[in-house]
Motif scaffolding. Structure first.
Motif, short mmCIF file in Angstrom:
data_model
loop_
_atom_site.label_atom_id
_atom_site.label_comp_id
_atom_site.label_asym_id
_atom_site.label_seq_id
_atom_site.Cartn_x
_atom_site.Cartn_y
_atom_site.Cartn_z
N LYS A 36 -61.77 68.46 74.99
CA LYS A 36 -61.45 69.28 76.16
C LYS A 36 -60.04 68.96 76.65
O LYS A 36 -59.27 69.87 76.99
CB LYS A 36 -62.47 69.02 77.27
CG LYS A 36 -62.33 69.92 78.46
CD LYS A 36 -63.45 69.67 79.45
CE LYS A 36 -63.32 70.58 80.65
NZ LYS A 36 -64.41 70.36 81.62
N GLU A 37 -59.69 67.68 76.66
CA GLU A 37 -58.34 67.28 77.07
C GLU A 37 -57.29 67.88 76.14
O GLU A 37 -56.27 68.40 76.59
CB GLU A 37 -58.21 65.76 77.08
CG GLU A 37 -56.83 65.26 77.44
CD GLU A 37 -56.68 63.77 77.26
OE1 GLU A 37 -55.80 63.20 77.92
OE2 GLU A 37 -57.41 63.17 76.45
N GLN A 88 -56.92 71.57 76.83
CA GLN A 88 -56.21 71.81 78.08
C GLN A 88 -54.73 71.49 77.94
O GLN A 88 -53.88 72.18 78.52
CB GLN A 88 -56.84 71.02 79.22
CG GLN A 88 -58.18 71.57 79.63
CD GLN A 88 -58.84 70.79 80.73
OE1 GLN A 88 -58.51 69.64 81.00
NE2 GLN A 88 -59.82 71.41 81.39
N THR A 89 -54.41 70.45 77.16
CA THR A 89 -53.00 70.12 76.92
C THR A 89 -52.32 71.25 76.15
O THR A 89 -51.20 71.64 76.48
CB THR A 89 -52.90 68.80 76.13
OG1 THR A 89 -53.54 67.77 76.89
CG2 THR A 89 -51.46 68.42 75.86
N GLU A 124 -53.27 74.41 76.14
CA GLU A 124 -53.19 75.54 77.08
C GLU A 124 -52.02 75.33 78.04
O GLU A 124 -51.28 76.27 78.34
CB GLU A 124 -54.50 75.67 77.85
CG GLU A 124 -54.51 76.76 78.90
CD GLU A 124 -54.58 78.16 78.31
OE1 GLU A 124 -54.51 79.12 79.09
OE2 GLU A 124 -54.71 78.32 77.08
N ASN A 125 -51.85 74.11 78.52
CA ASN A 125 -50.74 73.81 79.43
C ASN A 125 -49.40 74.06 78.74
O ASN A 125 -48.49 74.66 79.33
CB ASN A 125 -50.84 72.37 79.91
CG ASN A 125 -49.85 72.04 80.98
OD1 ASN A 125 -49.42 72.91 81.73
ND2 ASN A 125 -49.47 70.78 81.07
#
Length: 116
Positions: free
Chosen positions: A60-61, A64-65, A67-68
């Motif tokens: 998940k991290e 999200q990284t 996506e960021n």
């Protein structure tokens, strides 16, 4: 079948710490060893679940990284343009341009006088 159920119930009571008065030392040692094995199995399962949860959180991290990073690339030109617009035309902001205000900053003690 009835005797088998009675034996299982008696074993269950012993494993839960009930009806231990009738147990011999050998039986108590066997129960203790069985409980140690059970605790070990529970701890191994708990550790496995923690590892699985950690792996999911790492995935998940990572997502999200990514996506960021994707959003940073997408919106970087917009924020750069916005910064350029602010530097070219600072009056367009909602902030008050303090340099254009005529403010007296001297301190006077006493009755106010009219200054011209």
């Amino acid at each position: 079948m009835r005797k088998m159920i009675e034996r299982l119930e008696a074993s269950k009571r012993k494993l839960s710490g009930e009806s231990l008065n009738s147990c011999s030392l050998q039986e108590l040692q066997e129960i203790e060893e069985q409980l140690r094995k059970s605790v070990k199995n529970v701890q191994e399962r708990k550790n496995q679940m923690f590892k699985e949860k950690m792996e999911k959180l790492k995935e998940k991290e990572k997502a999200q990284t990514e996506e960021n990073a994707r959003l940073s690339v997408k919106f970087a030109p917009m924020t750069k343009q916005a910064r350029q617009n602010l530097s070219v035309n600072p009056a367009s902001t909602s902030e008050i341009n303090i340099s254009s205000l005529d403010v007296e900053t001297d301190l006077f003690i006493g009755l106010p006088e009219r200054r011209t």
